[in-house]
Motif scaffolding. Sequence first.
Motif, PDB file in Angstrom:
ATOM      1  N   HIS A  12      19.268  14.517 -86.520  1.00  0.00           N
ATOM      2  CA  HIS A  12      18.919  13.339 -85.720  1.00  0.00           C
ATOM      3  C   HIS A  12      20.088  12.379 -85.840  1.00  0.00           C
ATOM      4  N   LEU A  13      20.987  12.447 -84.872  1.00  0.00           N
ATOM      5  CA  LEU A  13      22.240  11.715 -84.943  1.00  0.00           C
ATOM      6  C   LEU A  13      22.030  10.212 -85.071  1.00  0.00           C
ATOM      7  N   LEU A  16      21.439   9.036 -88.526  1.00  0.00           N
ATOM      8  CA  LEU A  16      22.667   9.153 -89.324  1.00  0.00           C
ATOM      9  C   LEU A  16      23.619   7.997 -89.037  1.00  0.00           C
ATOM     10  N   LEU A  17      23.715   7.624 -87.763  1.00  0.00           N
ATOM     11  CA  LEU A  17      24.566   6.499 -87.383  1.00  0.00           C
ATOM     12  C   LEU A  17      24.058   5.205 -88.022  1.00  0.00           C
ATOM     13  N   LYS A  18      22.752   5.021 -87.954  1.00  0.00           N
ATOM     14  CA  LYS A  18      22.150   3.811 -88.529  1.00  0.00           C
ATOM     15  C   LYS A  18      22.372   3.758 -90.040  1.00  0.00           C
ATOM     16  N   TYR A  46      20.365   4.392 -82.011  1.00  0.00           N
ATOM     17  CA  TYR A  46      19.815   4.721 -83.325  1.00  0.00           C
ATOM     18  C   TYR A  46      18.558   5.587 -83.211  1.00  0.00           C
ATOM     19  N   ASP A  47      17.794   5.416 -82.123  1.00  0.00           N
ATOM     20  CA  ASP A  47      16.567   6.187 -81.921  1.00  0.00           C
ATOM     21  C   ASP A  47      16.825   7.561 -81.306  1.00  0.00           C
ATOM     22  N   SER A  48      18.035   7.758 -80.768  1.00  0.00           N
ATOM     23  CA  SER A  48      18.357   9.007 -80.065  1.00  0.00           C
ATOM     24  C   SER A  48      18.674  10.137 -81.040  1.00  0.00           C
TER      25      SER A  48
END
Length: 147
Positions: A12-13, A16-18, A46-48
Amino acid sequence: MNDKKFNFKHIHLGSLLKARTQELLLKSASLCAFFGCETQDLEKMYDSQSLDMELIVKWSKVLGYDFFRIYSTHLILYAPQVTQVRTIETKPKNPLEISFRKNIYTKEIIDFILEMLSTGEKSKGQIIEEYGIPNSTLHKWLDKYPN
């Protein structure tokens, strides 16, 4: 990002970004300025589960982490090894074009595999069968990385 328990199977990218953003203590306003977006757009990212490649490149640059490496690791662990499929139109492969699988294992992959072994989550046989890692390679890792 350095968590050995990371699940390379289900990526779930956005999360990970968040997590990396929080790790670096970056402010939303700075990121919005960098991306030229609003706060709600940032939250959507962030939800994507996945993002456009150009966005992943930008995130990789701003967060100082190669997020494509996560997908490469997923492919190495979960995509079946492809043998050359020849069709009538295919010319014989030039010997210089032959690709080798040697040295494809990153430190993250090795840590991931050895962690499963050390916790008893998977046996040597299961790892060899499920991930196609040669027995000799697995034993070399165990000798080289005893912890």
